[in-house]
Design an enzyme around this catalytic site. Structure first.
Site, mmCIF file in Angstrom:
data_model
loop_
_atom_site.group_PDB
_atom_site.id
_atom_site.type_symbol
_atom_site.label_atom_id
_atom_site.label_comp_id
_atom_site.label_asym_id
_atom_site.label_seq_id
_atom_site.Cartn_x
_atom_site.Cartn_y
_atom_site.Cartn_z
ATOM 1 N N GLY A 1 105.049 77.706 33.244
ATOM 2 C CA GLY A 1 105.663 78.658 32.322
ATOM 3 C C GLY A 1 107.128 78.907 32.650
ATOM 4 N N TYR B 1 99.712 92.667 23.917
ATOM 5 C CA TYR B 1 100.352 92.217 25.157
ATOM 6 C C TYR B 1 100.696 93.425 26.040
ATOM 7 C CZ TYR B 1 104.127 90.362 28.140
ATOM 8 O OH TYR B 1 104.934 90.027 29.208
#
Ligand code: VAH
Length: 316
Positions: free
Chosen positions: A14, A142
């Protein structure tokens, strides 16, 4: 165990993970950092495992196989993707979190890093100089998973004496790996578009001001916290950290100073509502007092370094 000797990084491919792994390997030894991700992308001769953090058994197996004592849990579904697929965000961000904490408890790991985010704040949170201890009512899945991470990490600290730590990352800007599915991704995309096309269409309004941080400061904060003496910490899983704050138009102006023909226009989309629910600036005095935090980059120095690195990366 008194220090990080065998480290596992989830989400190693990532935006943050892809720069955290080389830094950890440089500091703690090539063979002592096991990179994991769901992507089947070999790392040459470096230790790498394909791992979906929702698979608790596989995670426990990797921890046993390599004798892991420390986990940097960087795998996550970010805000924008999370609003498109809230159930996936819950599965990965909470399911993966629970697996990491349970492995930490069962195997009495030395230390675990679980990143939070300014997304943990919501529209009821004071927007300017957001306090360390304040209202946490996020409006995104999130953000909800980030609050759960902070609270569950703290629970494992007090209940099981597991040394869990985390910072509330602002938007992270970097040149090595494109971010995926974030609301602050505009602040990375804009550099690529400015260099390639001399123009960018922003999905956020010009006056949208957000807390941001350049990758070198992100990595500095992550390692400083993880290497800080436990006895100095009053907070554990939820440190505010700030780098800089700027609006979309302020960033565009800074780029235009260096690329005079650069032009920007604005087509706000669903990510505007996410950004509007977040703070504009952060009070990071707790991190400064408890583990000596201070950033190195501001807007001009970040823009200079990003353009320099991307010109090399893009062969321009
Ligand atoms: C996102 N880059 O945009 C992440 C970050 C504060 C934002 O959590 O979702």
């Amino acid at each position: 165990m008194e220090s990080m000797k065998k480290i596992l990084v989830t989400g190693a491919k990532g935006q943050i993970g892809s720069e955290l792994v080389p830094l950890l390997r440089k500091k703690y030894g090539h063979e002592n950092v096991i990179a994991t991700d769901i992507k089947d992308e070999e790392e040459g001769d470096a230790p790498y495992e394909i791992l979906d953090v929702r698979d608790g058994k596989k995670l426990a197996g990797v921890v046993d196989r390599y004798g892991i004592d420390t986990i940097f849990h960087m795998a996550a579904i970010l805000s924008a993707t999370g609003e498109k697929n809230p159930q996936l965000a819950w599965d990965v961000n909470v399911g993966g979190l629970y697996n990491v904490l349970e492995v930490g408890r069962e195997k009495s790991l030395f230390r675990i890093f679980i990143p939070s985010s300014i997304a943990a704040f919501g529209p009821e949170t004071p927007k300017v100089n957001t306090p360390q201890d304040t209202v946490l009512k996020p409006r995104t899945m999130y953000g909800i998973t980030k609050v759960i991470g902070e609270r569950l990490g703290e629970y494992y600290f007090w209940k099981y004496n597991l040394d869990v730590r985390g910072v509330r990352y602002p938007g992270i800007i970097s040149s090595k790996t494109l971010p995926g599915g974030g609301t602050t991704d505009y602040a990375v995309e804009i550099f690529y578009e400015a260099l390639r096309k001399k123009r960018y269409t922003s999905f956020l309004k010009p006056q949208t001001r957000l807390p941001m941080m350049y990758m070198p400061d992100c990595l500095k904060a992550t390692l400083m916290l993880m290497e800080a003496p436990l006895e100095n910490l009053k907070h554990h899983t939820d440190f505010n950290v700030a780098g800089m704050s700027f609006s979309v138009e302020e960033l565009a102006l800074e780029i235009k100073k260096r690329i005079p023909e650069f032009e920007i226009d604005y087509e706000p989309d669903y990510r505007q509502a996410i950004a509007d629910s977040w703070p504009e600036s952060i009070d990071d005095s707790a991190a400064r007092q408890e583990w000596g935090w201070s950033p190195d980059y501001d807007l001009p120095s970040m823009v200079d370094d990003m353009l320099e690195k991307l010109r090399i990366k893009l062969g321009l």
